[in-house]
Design a protein around this motif. Structure first.
Motif, PDB file in Angstrom:
ATOM      1  N   SER A 109       0.840  -1.200   0.000  1.00  0.00           N
ATOM      2  CA  SER A 109       0.000   0.000   0.000  1.00  0.00           C
ATOM      3  C   SER A 109       0.871   1.245   0.000  1.00  0.00           C
ATOM      4  CB  SER A 109      -0.908   0.035   1.231  1.00  0.00           C
ATOM      5  OG  SER A 109      -0.194   0.532   2.362  1.00  0.00           O
ATOM      6  N   SER A 228      -1.924   8.385   9.290  1.00  0.00           N
ATOM      7  CA  SER A 228      -2.843   9.166   8.460  1.00  0.00           C
ATOM      8  C   SER A 228      -3.280  10.413   9.225  1.00  0.00           C
ATOM      9  CB  SER A 228      -4.049   8.312   8.066  1.00  0.00           C
ATOM     10  OG  SER A 228      -4.847   8.990   7.113  1.00  0.00           O
ATOM     11  N   CYS A 261     -10.126   6.687  -2.460  1.00  0.00           N
ATOM     12  CA  CYS A 261     -10.890   6.378  -1.260  1.00  0.00           C
ATOM     13  C   CYS A 261     -10.349   7.233  -0.114  1.00  0.00           C
ATOM     14  CB  CYS A 261     -10.817   4.892  -0.923  1.00  0.00           C
ATOM     15  SG  CYS A 261      -9.161   4.308  -0.471  1.00  0.00           S
ATOM     16  N   ALA A 262     -11.150   7.392   0.928  1.00  0.00           N
ATOM     17  CA  ALA A 262     -10.718   8.224   2.051  1.00  0.00           C
ATOM     18  C   ALA A 262     -11.072   7.582   3.381  1.00  0.00           C
ATOM     19  CB  ALA A 262     -11.332   9.617   1.955  1.00  0.00           C
ATOM     20  N   LEU A 337     -10.865   2.195   6.414  1.00  0.00           N
ATOM     21  CA  LEU A 337     -11.815   3.292   6.192  1.00  0.00           C
ATOM     22  C   LEU A 337     -12.803   3.428   7.345  1.00  0.00           C
ATOM     23  CD1 LEU A 337     -12.660   2.784   2.374  1.00  0.00           C
ATOM     24  CD2 LEU A 337     -10.753   4.021   3.387  1.00  0.00           C
ATOM     25  N   ALA A 381      -7.273  -3.850  -2.648  1.00  0.00           N
ATOM     26  CA  ALA A 381      -7.615  -3.895  -1.225  1.00  0.00           C
ATOM     27  C   ALA A 381      -9.079  -3.480  -1.075  1.00  0.00           C
ATOM     28  CB  ALA A 381      -6.724  -2.928  -0.440  1.00  0.00           C
ATOM     29  N   GLU A 383     -10.332  -1.322   0.748  1.00  0.00           N
ATOM     30  CA  GLU A 383     -10.389   0.149   0.770  1.00  0.00           C
ATOM     31  C   GLU A 383     -10.401   0.691  -0.657  1.00  0.00           C
ATOM     32  OE1 GLU A 383      -8.206  -1.681   2.474  1.00  0.00           O
ATOM     33  OE2 GLU A 383      -8.502  -1.228   4.607  1.00  0.00           O
TER      34      GLU A 383
END
Ligand SMILES: *Cc1c(COP(=O)(O)O)cnc(C)c1O
Length: 434
Positions: A109, A228, A261-262, A337, A381, A383
């Protein structure tokens, strides 16, 4: 000639990170203490000096230290950009779909992009050990590897339920020399207290954060890291978007729609902030879409207000979109997520209308992920499937309108360690709520 794959050479790894603080349309609200507490002071002790400096820097570009840039290269950067021509044909769309391959990182990732500099700055400041929390395990994996590369010890507090459910993740962190503990653990005061009350406590990110921070506050040679949400993490991830800019220029493409994506916002920010800058400057009308699970609808249904980063209120309050720090997301497979809040920078840009948030249901994103894997070969993934779902939606719209849009998505990671989620899709066990 068709561009199926656009690769760059090691020389093209960016030399600077892009800091969107310098270009935000309104000033970013500062973190705040809650009444009677001084969480900001704790945070200052827990983080490296360099990290804190980057957190509040207003410099537009920050130089990437040459050792960090070299490690980026050794770990495979720049990552390739692919065009999803099989998927386009399958959808019978006039749209073009590109995907930036962050899954090609050794840990699978984008997380290593921030783990490397965080470990590097810690080493430089004489730190001996880093602590962190991990839920799904992607961040703990990346930090374990980064620490090993930079000769630091690494302690990962992994939420107990994930620890028990995902033995492969623990295994890979051990392979990279990380010490992994199920949280709550016996290592810390917080952990011992919780276990005394309930020996079977399932753990939570909030508890794991508390354990990791307690160690960093107790020992000078130990610092705490986060994968993050923080500005410094968004900053480090901008190597993705800067490379992507060069690659789209080579492909002679102007993106119409860009999607990521977030969860906490870092792969979104990293891949898209350099493009959002152009929009802020008035030089682009690209559409930017952030996709989240309908089970954890932070940007689409949360409120924009000051809230804690963790369940227990150990962190300062951040102005962000939030579902409330005590929000417990259903256990969807896209573990990355499930956070109640969102990066303050991504939140502000959403509030100001630069980012369009969307949500998608778990069943439909897995379906999109499988369609993608069957056509492109790469397994996303859980996510990442959120971004794919919206890219497919947009491509189908183009089929209806006949528009030849260029759609670009950030492929944040692969799903080869998330096969259980795919299995439960095939077994028909996907949560039906929402
Ligand atoms: C951690 C993770 C995410 C979510 O985190 P962000 O900070 O929002 O990027 C998304 N995709 C993958 C593969 C992850 O590991």
């Amino acid at each position: 000639m068709e561009h199926y794959k656009i690769t760059l050479s090691s020389d093209d790894v960016p030399t600077q990170w892009y800091n969107i603080n310098a270009d935000l349309p309104v000033e970013l609200p500062m973190p705040k203490n809650s009444e009677g507490k001084d969480q900001i002071a704790s945070l200052q002790k827990a983080f490296t000096k360099a990290g804190l400096e980057q957190e509040f820097s207003q410099e537009r570009y920050i130089k990437i230290p040459s050792e960090v840039r070299e490690l980026y290269m050794k770990m495979g950067r720049p990552s390739p950009l692919f065009r999803a021509t099989n998927l386009e044909e399958y959808l019978n769309t006039p749209a073009k779909i590109y995907y930036k391959r962050e899954d090609t990182s050794p840990t699978g990732s984008h997380k290593l992009n921030s783990a490397i500099p965080q470990a590097y700055f810690a080493k430089k400041e004489g730190v001996e050990r880093l602590t962190t929390e991990t839920g799904a395990g992607q961040w703990g994996t990346a930090l374990s590897l980064a620490c090993n590369l930079l000769d630091l010890d690494c302690t990962v507090y992994m939420v107990r339920v994930s620890f028990d459910q995902k033995p492969d993740r623990k295994n890979i962190m051990n392979i990279y020399n990380g010490d992994v503990y199920a949280s709550p653990s016996e290592n810390t005061e917080v952990g011992r207290q919780i276990l005394a009350e309930n020996p079977d406590h399932p753990g939570s990110l909030g508890v794991a954060i508390s354990e990791a921070m307690e160690e960093a506050l107790a020992y000078d040679e130990v610092k705490y890291t986060l994968g993050s949400v923080l500005n410094q993490v968004m900053l480090h991830q901008t190597v993705i978007g800067q490379e992507l800019k060069t690659q789209l220029e080579i492909a002679e493409e102007e993106p119409d729609v860009m999607i990521a994506c977030a969860g906490g916002g870092s792969n979104f920010a990293g891949s898209l902030f350099p493009f959002i800058k152009d929009k802020i400057d008035g030089n682009s009308d690209t559409q930017f879409i952030a996709v989240e699970p309908s089970a954890c609808p932070t940007l689409t249904q949360g409120s924009y207000e000051y809230d804690f980063g963790d369940v227990n209120g150990f962190t300062p309050m951040l102005k962000m979109f939030t579902l409330g720090h005590d929000f417990v997301a259903p256990s969807v497979h896209a573990g990355g997520l499930r956070y109640h809040g969102m990066s303050p920078q991504v939140s502000l840009l959403t509030k100001e209308g630069y980012i369009e948030p969307r949500s998608a249901h778990q069943r439909e994103v897995f379906e999109a992920g499988i369609t993608f894997a069957r056509n492109e070969g790469v397994l996303p993934a859980p996510e990442t499937t959120h971004a794919i779902k919206v890219a497919i939606d947009e491509a189908i719209k183009c089929k209806e309108t006949g528009e030849e849009k260029t759609i670009v998505l950030n492929f944040s990671g692969h799903g080869m360690l998330d096969l259980k989620g795919y299995a439960s899709y095939f077994e028909g066990n996907m949560l039906d709520a929402k």
